[in-house]
Design a protein around this motif. Structure first.
Motif, PDB file in Angstrom:
ATOM      1  N   THR A  50      41.344  40.858  38.388  1.00  0.00           N
ATOM      2  CA  THR A  50      40.592  40.362  39.542  1.00  0.00           C
ATOM      3  C   THR A  50      41.280  39.108  40.072  1.00  0.00           C
ATOM      4  OG1 THR A  50      38.641  41.084  38.343  1.00  0.00           O
ATOM      5  CG2 THR A  50      38.263  39.736  40.293  1.00  0.00           C
ATOM      6  N   PRO A  51      41.496  38.948  41.372  1.00  0.00           N
ATOM      7  CA  PRO A  51      41.030  39.796  42.466  1.00  0.00           C
ATOM      8  C   PRO A  51      42.055  40.783  43.024  1.00  0.00           C
ATOM      9  CG  PRO A  51      41.773  37.698  43.342  1.00  0.00           C
ATOM     10  CD  PRO A  51      42.091  37.690  41.873  1.00  0.00           C
ATOM     11  N   SER A  52      43.020  41.255  42.225  1.00  0.00           N
ATOM     12  CA  SER A  52      44.091  42.092  42.795  1.00  0.00           C
ATOM     13  C   SER A  52      43.893  43.589  42.554  1.00  0.00           C
ATOM     14  CB  SER A  52      45.431  41.681  42.172  1.00  0.00           C
ATOM     15  OG  SER A  52      45.496  42.090  40.810  1.00  0.00           O
ATOM     16  N   THR A  53      42.983  43.977  41.649  1.00  0.00           N
ATOM     17  CA  THR A  53      42.918  45.342  41.123  1.00  0.00           C
ATOM     18  C   THR A  53      42.893  46.438  42.190  1.00  0.00           C
ATOM     19  OG1 THR A  53      41.623  44.402  39.316  1.00  0.00           O
ATOM     20  CG2 THR A  53      41.661  46.808  39.483  1.00  0.00           C
ATOM     21  N   GLU A  54      42.112  46.233  43.257  1.00  0.00           N
ATOM     22  CA  GLU A  54      41.908  47.311  44.230  1.00  0.00           C
ATOM     23  C   GLU A  54      43.156  47.632  45.054  1.00  0.00           C
ATOM     24  OE1 GLU A  54      40.168  44.495  44.182  1.00  0.00           O
ATOM     25  OE2 GLU A  54      38.217  45.024  43.353  1.00  0.00           O
ATOM     26  N   GLY A  99      66.476  48.439  47.925  1.00  0.00           N
ATOM     27  CA  GLY A  99      65.335  48.731  48.809  1.00  0.00           C
ATOM     28  C   GLY A  99      64.484  47.472  48.895  1.00  0.00           C
ATOM     29  N   GLY A 100      63.675  47.337  49.923  1.00  0.00           N
ATOM     30  CA  GLY A 100      62.842  46.129  50.070  1.00  0.00           C
ATOM     31  C   GLY A 100      61.812  46.030  48.952  1.00  0.00           C
ATOM     32  N   MET A 101      61.493  44.811  48.527  1.00  0.00           N
ATOM     33  CA  MET A 101      60.501  44.661  47.466  1.00  0.00           C
ATOM     34  C   MET A 101      59.553  43.501  47.757  1.00  0.00           C
ATOM     35  SD  MET A 101      60.940  44.306  43.347  1.00  0.00           S
ATOM     36  CE  MET A 101      59.674  43.527  42.358  1.00  0.00           C
ATOM     37  N   VAL A 102      58.251  43.764  47.535  1.00  0.00           N
ATOM     38  CA  VAL A 102      57.241  42.706  47.665  1.00  0.00           C
ATOM     39  C   VAL A 102      56.468  42.565  46.353  1.00  0.00           C
ATOM     40  CG1 VAL A 102      56.927  42.891  50.161  1.00  0.00           C
ATOM     41  CG2 VAL A 102      55.502  44.281  48.661  1.00  0.00           C
ATOM     42  N   LEU A 103      56.115  41.320  46.065  1.00  0.00           N
ATOM     43  CA  LEU A 103      55.294  41.019  44.894  1.00  0.00           C
ATOM     44  C   LEU A 103      54.045  40.299  45.391  1.00  0.00           C
ATOM     45  CD1 LEU A 103      56.305  39.560  41.495  1.00  0.00           C
ATOM     46  CD2 LEU A 103      54.588  38.363  42.832  1.00  0.00           C
ATOM     47  N   ILE A 104      52.889  40.859  45.060  1.00  0.00           N
ATOM     48  CA  ILE A 104      51.649  40.237  45.513  1.00  0.00           C
ATOM     49  C   ILE A 104      51.040  39.410  44.396  1.00  0.00           C
ATOM     50  CG2 ILE A 104      49.296  40.679  46.329  1.00  0.00           C
ATOM     51  CD1 ILE A 104      50.972  43.427  47.333  1.00  0.00           C
ATOM     52  N   SER A 105      50.829  38.138  44.707  1.00  0.00           N
ATOM     53  CA  SER A 105      50.147  37.251  43.767  1.00  0.00           C
ATOM     54  C   SER A 105      48.770  36.966  44.339  1.00  0.00           C
ATOM     55  CB  SER A 105      50.931  35.954  43.611  1.00  0.00           C
ATOM     56  OG  SER A 105      50.133  34.989  42.956  1.00  0.00           O
ATOM     57  N   ALA A 106      47.714  37.400  43.627  1.00  0.00           N
ATOM     58  CA  ALA A 106      46.342  37.175  44.095  1.00  0.00           C
ATOM     59  C   ALA A 106      45.741  36.024  43.294  1.00  0.00           C
ATOM     60  CB  ALA A 106      45.518  38.437  43.933  1.00  0.00           C
ATOM     61  N   ASP A 107      45.704  34.852  43.924  1.00  0.00           N
ATOM     62  CA  ASP A 107      45.195  33.647  43.258  1.00  0.00           C
ATOM     63  C   ASP A 107      43.665  33.615  43.332  1.00  0.00           C
ATOM     64  OD1 ASP A 107      47.916  33.259  43.290  1.00  0.00           O
ATOM     65  OD2 ASP A 107      47.846  31.240  44.123  1.00  0.00           O
ATOM     66  N   ASP A 108      43.080  32.830  42.439  1.00  0.00           N
ATOM     67  CA  ASP A 108      41.618  32.810  42.357  1.00  0.00           C
ATOM     68  C   ASP A 108      41.057  31.385  42.435  1.00  0.00           C
ATOM     69  OD1 ASP A 108      38.998  33.690  41.998  1.00  0.00           O
ATOM     70  OD2 ASP A 108      39.194  33.994  39.839  1.00  0.00           O
ATOM     71  N   PRO A 109      41.187  30.732  43.606  1.00  0.00           N
ATOM     72  CA  PRO A 109      40.595  29.394  43.743  1.00  0.00           C
ATOM     73  C   PRO A 109      39.085  29.485  43.506  1.00  0.00           C
ATOM     74  CG  PRO A 109      41.964  29.937  45.658  1.00  0.00           C
ATOM     75  CD  PRO A 109      41.796  31.196  44.860  1.00  0.00           C
ATOM     76  N   GLY A 110      38.568  28.558  42.757  1.00  0.00           N
ATOM     77  CA  GLY A 110      37.144  28.626  42.423  1.00  0.00           C
ATOM     78  C   GLY A 110      36.896  29.358  41.120  1.00  0.00           C
ATOM     79  N   THR A 114      44.491  35.075  48.205  1.00  0.00           N
ATOM     80  CA  THR A 114      43.470  34.401  47.401  1.00  0.00           C
ATOM     81  C   THR A 114      42.220  35.280  47.404  1.00  0.00           C
ATOM     82  OG1 THR A 114      42.714  33.193  49.332  1.00  0.00           O
ATOM     83  CG2 THR A 114      44.277  32.054  47.892  1.00  0.00           C
ATOM     84  N   THR A 115      41.306  35.009  46.476  1.00  0.00           N
ATOM     85  CA  THR A 115      40.104  35.834  46.317  1.00  0.00           C
ATOM     86  C   THR A 115      39.420  36.162  47.645  1.00  0.00           C
ATOM     87  OG1 THR A 115      39.740  34.897  44.147  1.00  0.00           O
ATOM     88  CG2 THR A 115      37.845  35.937  45.176  1.00  0.00           C
ATOM     89  N   ARG A 116      39.256  35.156  48.494  1.00  0.00           N
ATOM     90  CA  ARG A 116      38.523  35.372  49.746  1.00  0.00           C
ATOM     91  C   ARG A 116      39.309  36.230  50.734  1.00  0.00           C
ATOM     92  NH1 ARG A 116      33.142  34.485  48.850  1.00  0.00           N
ATOM     93  NH2 ARG A 116      32.895  32.547  47.715  1.00  0.00           N
ATOM     94  N   VAL A 117      40.620  36.262  50.601  1.00  0.00           N
ATOM     95  CA  VAL A 117      41.424  37.159  51.444  1.00  0.00           C
ATOM     96  C   VAL A 117      41.372  38.572  50.849  1.00  0.00           C
ATOM     97  CG1 VAL A 117      43.741  37.626  52.345  1.00  0.00           C
ATOM     98  CG2 VAL A 117      42.903  35.266  52.220  1.00  0.00           C
ATOM     99  N   CYS A 118      41.474  38.654  49.522  1.00  0.00           N
ATOM    100  CA  CYS A 118      41.460  39.951  48.827  1.00  0.00           C
ATOM    101  C   CYS A 118      40.141  40.694  49.053  1.00  0.00           C
ATOM    102  CB  CYS A 118      41.634  39.759  47.327  1.00  0.00           C
ATOM    103  SG  CYS A 118      43.231  39.128  46.830  1.00  0.00           S
ATOM    104  N   HIS A 119      39.019  39.965  48.931  1.00  0.00           N
ATOM    105  CA  HIS A 119      37.713  40.611  48.870  1.00  0.00           C
ATOM    106  C   HIS A 119      36.875  40.471  50.129  1.00  0.00           C
ATOM    107  CE1 HIS A 119      37.676  40.863  44.184  1.00  0.00           C
ATOM    108  NE2 HIS A 119      38.425  41.771  44.752  1.00  0.00           N
ATOM    109  N   SER A 120      37.415  39.878  51.192  1.00  0.00           N
ATOM    110  CA  SER A 120      36.662  39.816  52.447  1.00  0.00           C
ATOM    111  C   SER A 120      37.087  40.981  53.328  1.00  0.00           C
ATOM    112  CB  SER A 120      36.936  38.512  53.184  1.00  0.00           C
ATOM    113  OG  SER A 120      36.413  37.445  52.451  1.00  0.00           O
ATOM    114  N   LYS A 121      36.107  41.500  54.070  1.00  0.00           N
ATOM    115  CA  LYS A 121      36.433  42.589  54.998  1.00  0.00           C
ATOM    116  C   LYS A 121      36.578  42.027  56.407  1.00  0.00           C
ATOM    117  CE  LYS A 121      34.518  46.635  52.766  1.00  0.00           C
ATOM    118  NZ  LYS A 121      33.716  47.837  52.904  1.00  0.00           N
TER     119      LYS A 121
END
Lengths: 190, 591
Positions: B29-33, B95-106, B159-166
């Motif tokens: 959490t918050p990257s799983t989905e 090939g192009g590569m991206v790494l996503i880091s999902a930080d959890d402020p709070g 960050t959490t609010r970017v990951c989990h906000s719609k």
């Protein structure tokens, strides 16, 4: 138009996620910009949960702070007081008369607080609804969440949106009818 | 078509549209989905790796082999994967590569709130920071482009609010690109010291080029309004700033945040009277801006602890606050998360909590809740896999100090596969008499039921080899292993007595599915269907609270009548309460 802020609170497993999904889909169809935020993770294990829905012409922040919510819909009685500071002093509190004891209460350490609804009613415009009883009469307590959605829609004057068709899109066929009934019952109850 | 998507769903859509071929991750959490939403795309090979280091290395392999690749993890996951990540900074990509880091402020679901933007700077890789779901999608596509054009890994920092906000996202089409040809190139992919020395020079040149790009790209854009106040911000903090200042301030919105567009920042700063740098967590941009000789207001006013929201930004910078309702907040009784009704971990911790003179080292997962009220059966939690190795180190010191304290390490199945296996090897190799308990609930439960090497299925639903924990444990050299059902109290007690009496390291595997798990065919065969629920005969109940002390959320001790009651809607019939009741007031009904 000024941006409106909705705060839904409850306990993990009460179905706030479906409600916010129906709500945000309807608001989007009505032409609003919409942002919604919820917290996953530890909250799934019976903890306190909250969902925020914001709508208007252009919404920037996905979350609100204290004193920002136009309406607080509490799926569980005690949760309403935990989150009350987020409500505007001239906002509306919709409280479900439904108690879910938390761990310290279950173990017999502390008693469930009394007089929560009365205390809030003294401070702010409060609508009390017994969604558990209403959903039980409809024949399925699982639609308690959609009863509360009905109360929310009525309280925020959002009844013009075609909620029935959205429910048809988002809910499994065999549950559509009871969910529409629940929505209407919730609207009538406040 | 417009859709309301979370940031994580939008990243998955972006990966699809960007023509990504390969994706690997470990849940957190918050990257799983992100990976869960990539999995349905048949055009992409999507996998759960046993840990983040393996995920990153697999994605690097795919990238060198010519694929567009993606890897995602929570912030602390990048600590695990830091080794390959840093070297990737030197080699660049095929090939192009991206790494996503999902930080959890709070720290909604984490053990710290480290700001991973520093990682991009330290590893010398490019970084983008989306502020909403549309940007999440767009930035994956852009990041792949940048990666291939500048021969660099691109980190997408969420960050959490970017990951989990719609928020609203415009859906597009997939651009299918062929997998690039692989050509052996030891001067690029073979990081021996002589090669690394040259590549460090190369990466420094790349950073100069990337800074030039940063100054030119519209990922970093200026929105001119009144020039009295100028705001530099990135990620979700930009949305908060926009909310607070509206059209009364000018903005430099940073979407490409490493290397920073220092020329653009200088020009913006010259035009405005007061410059605010609004960042969540650390002064990542502010420090660099100040070092460039630009004066600004930032962390002297805005806290670097916990997550921000519009009100915190308003109060910090303008000193104003919204009116709130005045009431007694203490009325609300706490609602901490608990182990679910029927959770097999409860049986384990109930027994463990009875043991005296023990130190219990815990780990990361649902079972961390065994350390909270009322079970309180855990002394430490540090990071994934630490339980076993910490027990080892602690045991050595207690022994040296002539203290016979027993050490019990508690770790879940998925966490054992993640990083517990090497720790157990240390226990064997360096001989510490610890009791390692592997709580195998047949799924990665905490993050929402992901498959793992022990469950028999892959992320994309294919059948997989079931890795047997007992076999691994024995292969590592553990001689004493027992597998039991933790919900059978006698068996649980016997296993603990047995392990505590040994003079050599032992492993107890508690094998029983998570109460929320959808049983596979194999699960049904092994564990059978659970039937009936438990009921208290209040005539017999003496009000001793023994059942309530298991912490089961289905059991309610009714104060007024001093009797226990079991909520029939919640009970799943695990029978633990039946076994702890001293007067047999609880029985099974509906069988």
């Amino acid at each position: 138009m000024k941006i409106k802020n909705i705060l839904l609170v409850g306990v993990g497993g009460q179905g706030t996620i479906l409600v916010s999904k129906i709500l945000s889909t309807g608001l989007l169809q009505a032409g609003y910009d919409v942002k919604m935020s919820e917290i996953h993770g530890m909250a799934q294990r019976g903890g306190s949960v909250s969902t925020q829905v914001r709508y208007g012409e252009k919404v920037h922040s996905p979350i609100i702070g204290i004193g920002d919510a136009d309406i607080l819909v509490s799926f569980e009685t005690m949760e309403s007081i935990r989150w009350l500071e987020f409500l505007k002093p001239d906002g509306i509190a919709v409280i479900n008369e439904h108690e879910i004891p938390s761990a310290p209460i279950l173990s017999g350490k502390i008693a469930y607080p009394k007089g929560v609804i009365e205390a809030i009613s003294e401070k702010v415009n409060t609508k009390v609804i017994n969604a558990a009883e209403i959903s039980e009469k409809l024949g399925n307590t699982k639609v308690m969440n959609v009863v509360l959605l009905g109360a929310l829609i009525k309280s925020m004057n959002l009844t013009d949106i075609d909620w029935e068709s959205i429910i048809k899109d988002l809910v499994k066929d065999k549950f559509v009818e009871i969910n529409i009934k629940a929505l209407n019952a919730g609207m009538e109850a406040v | 078509m417009k859709k309301l998507l979370t940031g994580n769903e939008a990243i998955a859509l972006g990966a699809y549209e960007a023509g990504v071929h390969y994706a690997s991750a470990y849940p957190g959490t918050p990257s799983t989905e992100i990976l869960e939403n990539i999995a349905p795309y048949k055009e992409i090979v999507a996998e759960w790796a046993p840990n983040e280091k393996v995920a990153v290395e697999s994605a690097i392999g795919a990238c060198y082999a010519g694929a567009r690749s993606l890897t995602a993890m929570k912030h602390v996951g990048l600590n695990v994967a830091a080794d390959p990540f840093f070297t990737m900074g030197y080699t660049g990509v095929n090939g192009g590569m991206v790494l996503i880091s999902a930080d959890d402020p709070g720290m909604h679901s984490s053990q710290n709130e480290q700001d991973n933007r520093y990682y991009a700077r330290m590893a010398k890789v490019a970084m983008v920071e989306p502020a909403d779901s549309q940007e999440c999608k767009d930035m994956v596509i852009k990041a792949i482009e940048i990666s291939e054009k500048y021969d660099t890994l691109v980190m997408i920092r969420m960050t959490t609010r970017v990951c989990h906000s719609k928020s609203v996202v415009e859906v597009g089409e997939r651009t299918e690109v062929p997998i690039k040809p692989y050509k052996k190139d030891t001067s690029k992919y073979f990081i021996a010291p002589a090669v690394a020395k040259q590549l460090h020079l190369v990466v420094e040149r790349k950073l100069v080029e990337l800074e030039k790009f940063s100054n030119e790209t519209d990922l970093n854009f200026i929105e001119w309004n009144d020039k009295k106040i100028g705001v530099i911000s990135s990620g979700v903090a930009y949305n908060y700033a926009r909310e607070v200042f509206g059209d009364s301030a000018s903005y430099l919105k940073i979407g490409f945040s490493f290397p920073l567009p220092m020329e653009k920042i200088k020009k913006f700063a010259e035009e405005v009277q007061t410059l605010y740098v609004i960042e969540e967590l650390e002064p990542f941009m502010e420090e660099q801006i100040r070092a460039a000789g630009i004066n600004c207001i930032g962390k002297d006013k805005i806290p670097n602890t916990w997550e921000l929201n519009p009100d915190i930004v308003e109060k910090s910078l303008l000193g104003t606050q919204k009116p709130t309702i005045d009431y007694d907040k203490n009325v609300a009784v706490g609602r901490p998360p608990t182990l679910c009704a029927g959770c097999p971990h409860r049986g384990f911790f109930y027994e463990l909590s009875k043991r005296k003179n023990v130190m219990i080292t815990g780990d990361i997962g649902c079972y961390t809740l065994g350390g909270t009220e009322p079970l309180n059966a855990m002394d430490t939690v540090v990071c994934m896999g630490a339980s076993i190795s910490m027990a080892h180190g602690a045991k050595k010191v207690f022994e040296k100090n002539n203290d016979d304290k027993r050490l019990v390490a508690v770790i879940g199945d998925s966490t054992f596969f993640h990083s517990g296996m090497t720790s157990l090897l240390d226990v064997v190799y360096n001989k510490s008499n610890t009791v390692t308990c592997i709580l195998d609930n047949r799924i990665t439960a905490m993050t929402g039921h992901q498959e793992n090497p022990g469950t028999g299925f892959s992320l994309q639903g294919d059948e997989a080899q079931i890795t047997d924990i007992e076999t691994i444990v024995k292969a590592l050299g553990i001689k004493h292993v027992k597998t039991i059902n933790p919900l059978r109290r006698e068996a649980m007690k016997e296993a603990m007595d047995w392990a505590f009496a040994l003079n050599e390291p032992s492993v107890v595997i508690t094998r029983y599915p998570c109460a929320l798990k959808k049983y596979s065919e194999q699960d049904i065969e092994e564990f059978g269907p659970i039937q009936g629920i438990c009921e208290v005969d209040q005539e017999i109940c003496i009000g001793c609270k023994a059942c309530a002390r298991t912490g089961c959320p289905a059991i309610h001790f009714q104060h007024e009548i001093k009797k226990s009651y079991i909520n029939e809607a919640q009970c799943v019939g695990c029978e633990l309460c039946m076994q702890v009741c001293p007067v047999k007031a609880i029985s099974k009904v509906g069988v």
